[in-house]
Design a protein around this motif. Structure first.
Motif, PDB file in Angstrom:
ATOM      1  N   GLU A 161      73.657  -5.388  36.062  1.00  0.00           N
ATOM      2  CA  GLU A 161      72.788  -4.218  35.946  1.00  0.00           C
ATOM      3  C   GLU A 161      73.453  -3.058  35.207  1.00  0.00           C
ATOM      4  O   GLU A 161      72.775  -2.165  34.699  1.00  0.00           O
ATOM      5  CB  GLU A 161      72.354  -3.729  37.338  1.00  0.00           C
ATOM      6  CG  GLU A 161      71.571  -4.742  38.156  1.00  0.00           C
ATOM      7  CD  GLU A 161      72.464  -5.515  39.121  1.00  0.00           C
ATOM      8  OE1 GLU A 161      73.662  -5.732  38.798  1.00  0.00           O
ATOM      9  OE2 GLU A 161      71.959  -5.899  40.193  1.00  0.00           O
ATOM     10  N   SER A 162      74.769  -3.068  35.127  1.00  0.00           N
ATOM     11  CA  SER A 162      75.481  -1.943  34.517  1.00  0.00           C
ATOM     12  C   SER A 162      75.866  -2.189  33.058  1.00  0.00           C
ATOM     13  O   SER A 162      76.615  -1.406  32.476  1.00  0.00           O
ATOM     14  CB  SER A 162      76.753  -1.634  35.327  1.00  0.00           C
ATOM     15  OG  SER A 162      77.638  -2.745  35.321  1.00  0.00           O
ATOM     16  N   VAL A 163      75.364  -3.259  32.461  1.00  0.00           N
ATOM     17  CA  VAL A 163      75.748  -3.575  31.093  1.00  0.00           C
ATOM     18  C   VAL A 163      75.276  -2.496  30.113  1.00  0.00           C
ATOM     19  O   VAL A 163      74.201  -1.906  30.276  1.00  0.00           O
ATOM     20  CB  VAL A 163      75.195  -4.957  30.676  1.00  0.00           C
ATOM     21  CG1 VAL A 163      73.683  -4.918  30.450  1.00  0.00           C
ATOM     22  CG2 VAL A 163      75.888  -5.469  29.440  1.00  0.00           C
ATOM     23  N   LYS A 164      76.107  -2.225  29.111  1.00  0.00           N
ATOM     24  CA  LYS A 164      75.764  -1.305  28.021  1.00  0.00           C
ATOM     25  C   LYS A 164      76.190  -1.977  26.720  1.00  0.00           C
ATOM     26  O   LYS A 164      77.371  -2.259  26.515  1.00  0.00           O
ATOM     27  CB  LYS A 164      76.504   0.035  28.159  1.00  0.00           C
ATOM     28  CG  LYS A 164      76.189   0.800  29.443  1.00  0.00           C
ATOM     29  CD  LYS A 164      74.785   1.355  29.443  1.00  0.00           C
ATOM     30  CE  LYS A 164      74.532   2.186  30.709  1.00  0.00           C
ATOM     31  NZ  LYS A 164      73.136   2.679  30.772  1.00  0.00           N
ATOM     32  N   LEU A 165      75.220  -2.228  25.836  1.00  0.00           N
ATOM     33  CA  LEU A 165      75.469  -2.919  24.584  1.00  0.00           C
ATOM     34  C   LEU A 165      75.169  -1.999  23.416  1.00  0.00           C
ATOM     35  O   LEU A 165      74.094  -1.393  23.361  1.00  0.00           O
ATOM     36  CB  LEU A 165      74.588  -4.169  24.481  1.00  0.00           C
ATOM     37  CG  LEU A 165      74.999  -5.379  25.328  1.00  0.00           C
ATOM     38  CD1 LEU A 165      73.792  -6.219  25.688  1.00  0.00           C
ATOM     39  CD2 LEU A 165      76.004  -6.223  24.575  1.00  0.00           C
ATOM     40  N   GLY A 166      76.085  -1.918  22.456  1.00  0.00           N
ATOM     41  CA  GLY A 166      75.810  -1.058  21.315  1.00  0.00           C
ATOM     42  C   GLY A 166      76.861  -1.160  20.227  1.00  0.00           C
ATOM     43  O   GLY A 166      77.902  -1.803  20.398  1.00  0.00           O
ATOM     44  N   GLN A 167      76.559  -0.500  19.109  1.00  0.00           N
ATOM     45  CA  GLN A 167      77.416  -0.542  17.923  1.00  0.00           C
ATOM     46  C   GLN A 167      77.732   0.881  17.468  1.00  0.00           C
ATOM     47  O   GLN A 167      76.978   1.478  16.703  1.00  0.00           O
ATOM     48  CB  GLN A 167      76.704  -1.292  16.791  1.00  0.00           C
ATOM     49  CG  GLN A 167      76.247  -2.701  17.130  1.00  0.00           C
ATOM     50  CD  GLN A 167      77.370  -3.633  17.497  1.00  0.00           C
ATOM     51  OE1 GLN A 167      77.201  -4.545  18.297  1.00  0.00           O
ATOM     52  NE2 GLN A 167      78.545  -3.430  16.914  1.00  0.00           N
ATOM     53  N   PRO A 168      78.862   1.441  17.885  1.00  0.00           N
ATOM     54  CA  PRO A 168      79.210   2.819  17.530  1.00  0.00           C
ATOM     55  C   PRO A 168      79.988   2.949  16.217  1.00  0.00           C
ATOM     56  O   PRO A 168      80.528   4.008  15.917  1.00  0.00           O
ATOM     57  CB  PRO A 168      80.087   3.241  18.712  1.00  0.00           C
ATOM     58  CG  PRO A 168      80.778   1.971  19.110  1.00  0.00           C
ATOM     59  CD  PRO A 168      79.779   0.866  18.890  1.00  0.00           C
ATOM     60  N   LEU A 181      68.019 -10.200  24.505  1.00  0.00           N
ATOM     61  CA  LEU A 181      69.407 -10.212  24.065  1.00  0.00           C
ATOM     62  C   LEU A 181      70.286 -10.793  25.165  1.00  0.00           C
ATOM     63  O   LEU A 181      71.305 -11.432  24.899  1.00  0.00           O
ATOM     64  CB  LEU A 181      69.859  -8.799  23.696  1.00  0.00           C
ATOM     65  CG  LEU A 181      71.229  -8.658  23.036  1.00  0.00           C
ATOM     66  CD1 LEU A 181      71.319  -9.513  21.778  1.00  0.00           C
ATOM     67  CD2 LEU A 181      71.520  -7.195  22.713  1.00  0.00           C
ATOM     68  N   VAL A 182      69.898 -10.542  26.413  1.00  0.00           N
ATOM     69  CA  VAL A 182      70.453 -11.254  27.560  1.00  0.00           C
ATOM     70  C   VAL A 182      69.296 -11.954  28.255  1.00  0.00           C
ATOM     71  O   VAL A 182      68.149 -11.509  28.164  1.00  0.00           O
ATOM     72  CB  VAL A 182      71.211 -10.327  28.538  1.00  0.00           C
ATOM     73  CG1 VAL A 182      72.334  -9.592  27.827  1.00  0.00           C
ATOM     74  CG2 VAL A 182      70.274  -9.347  29.212  1.00  0.00           C
ATOM     75  N   THR A 183      69.580 -13.047  28.922  1.00  0.00           N
ATOM     76  CA  THR A 183      68.499 -13.834  29.533  1.00  0.00           C
ATOM     77  C   THR A 183      68.484 -13.772  31.051  1.00  0.00           C
ATOM     78  O   THR A 183      67.501 -14.181  31.665  1.00  0.00           O
ATOM     79  CB  THR A 183      68.600 -15.305  29.098  1.00  0.00           C
ATOM     80  OG1 THR A 183      69.913 -15.802  29.408  1.00  0.00           O
ATOM     81  CG2 THR A 183      68.348 -15.440  27.604  1.00  0.00           C
ATOM     82  N   GLU A 184      69.555 -13.258  31.647  1.00  0.00           N
ATOM     83  CA  GLU A 184      69.613 -13.154  33.102  1.00  0.00           C
ATOM     84  C   GLU A 184      70.376 -11.890  33.475  1.00  0.00           C
ATOM     85  O   GLU A 184      71.329 -11.509  32.786  1.00  0.00           O
ATOM     86  CB  GLU A 184      70.342 -14.360  33.730  1.00  0.00           C
ATOM     87  CG  GLU A 184      69.734 -15.714  33.437  1.00  0.00           C
ATOM     88  CD  GLU A 184      70.596 -16.857  33.979  1.00  0.00           C
ATOM     89  OE1 GLU A 184      71.473 -16.588  34.829  1.00  0.00           O
ATOM     90  OE2 GLU A 184      70.403 -18.008  33.548  1.00  0.00           O
ATOM     91  N   ILE A 185      69.951 -11.262  34.587  1.00  0.00           N
ATOM     92  CA  ILE A 185      70.662 -10.111  35.144  1.00  0.00           C
ATOM     93  C   ILE A 185      71.073 -10.456  36.569  1.00  0.00           C
ATOM     94  O   ILE A 185      70.250 -10.934  37.367  1.00  0.00           O
ATOM     95  CB  ILE A 185      69.773  -8.843  35.148  1.00  0.00           C
ATOM     96  CG1 ILE A 185      69.369  -8.470  33.727  1.00  0.00           C
ATOM     97  CG2 ILE A 185      70.503  -7.686  35.826  1.00  0.00           C
ATOM     98  CD1 ILE A 185      70.501  -8.030  32.836  1.00  0.00           C
TER      99      ILE A 185
END
Length: 269
Positions: free
Chosen positions: A136-143, A188-192
């Protein structure tokens, strides 16, 4: 065994190996699992082993530690200290892009189990996997553009395939960071999963893959990633190989025997 085949002890990775899989944990928690030259070299060693000895690969980060208050993290990106000193020839060598592409092309499926931040190169490592599950705490990005560079290790072309061009552009041009729900909605993800269950969930997925015929899985992965113009011809050639495998005869006979047993039991009722 992987740890026995490597010339020295792993420093940036922690390794757990089972009969049908290898679990690699990124293990530089002090620097939030920043991807440095040592980690890249060790990931190459893992790939070399899995190319010779095909197994499922699980990649995870550092789990949360309640005792120290440390949050779980997958990878914060490339090591900025090293990245700051890289020059033109380093970029042309594709230090990160080459290892991520090698991971993507491994014979057996790759599962990324993502907790906390997966930014920059850390996100691109996750994109290279065949499956991505998260907490639940995932953070995905491109800085990257905020640092004066581009996302050159896969994001500029993989993201379009994974989430579509509009969202990909927000990530690579405007610095958008996806949270768990957004990543799930975009597939982008399939399960949490709760953080405490993440690695077990990755192993459960590996169990489902492991229950399939390994050769059929390997060939399916390779054919799946073929360009459109290669189909259906490559599918037919691949099927021709599998039609001669002993596993095909054994598995289909087991299926027929099971159905016959069910039918006989039903008739006796």
């Amino acid at each position: 065994m992987l740890v026995d085949s490597y010339s020295h002890a792993f420093e940036a990775l922690a390794i757990e190996e089972r009969e049908d899989r290898v679990h690699v944990s990124l293990n530089r928690p002090v620097v939030r699992n920043a991807i440095d030259a040592t980690m890249v070299a060790e990931l190459h060693a893992v790939c070399a082993y899995l190319e010779r000895t095909p197994k499922i690969l699980i990649i995870s980060g550092t789990p949360a530690d309640e005792a120290t208050g440390r949050k779980g993290i997958f990878a914060s990106g490339a090591d900025i200290g090293q990245l700051r000193e890289r020059r033109r020839e380093d970029a042309l060598a594709g230090i990160n892009s080459q290892i991520f592409d090698r991971i993507h092309k491994l014979p057996m499926p790759v599962i990324a189990a993502i907790d906390g931040f997966a930014l920059g190169g850390g996100a691109e490592l996750a994109y290279a996997a065949d499956f991505r599950i998260a907490t639940e705490s995932v953070k995905l990005g491109q800085p990257e553009t905020n640092l004066g560079i581009i996302a050159a290790a896969g994001a500029l072309w993989r993201l379009k395939e994974l989430v579509g061009e509009p969202v990909a552009l927000e990530l690579v041009l405007a610095g958008r960071i996806l949270d768990a729900q957004e990543a799930l909605e975009l597939k982008l993800v399939t399960e949490i999963h709760p953080a405490a269950d993440l690695v077990n969930a990755a192993h459960a997925l590996a169990d489902r893959i492991g229950a399939q015929d390994p050769l059929a899985v390997r060939i399916t992965k390779r054919v799946f990633h073929m360009p459109r113009e290669a189909h259906p011809h490559v599918d037919e050639l691949a099927q021709a190989i599998l039609f001669e495998s002993q596993a095909k005869f054994d598995r289909m006979q087991a299926f027929l025997d099971k159905n016959a047993a069910k039918k006989a039991a039903k008739e006796q009722q």
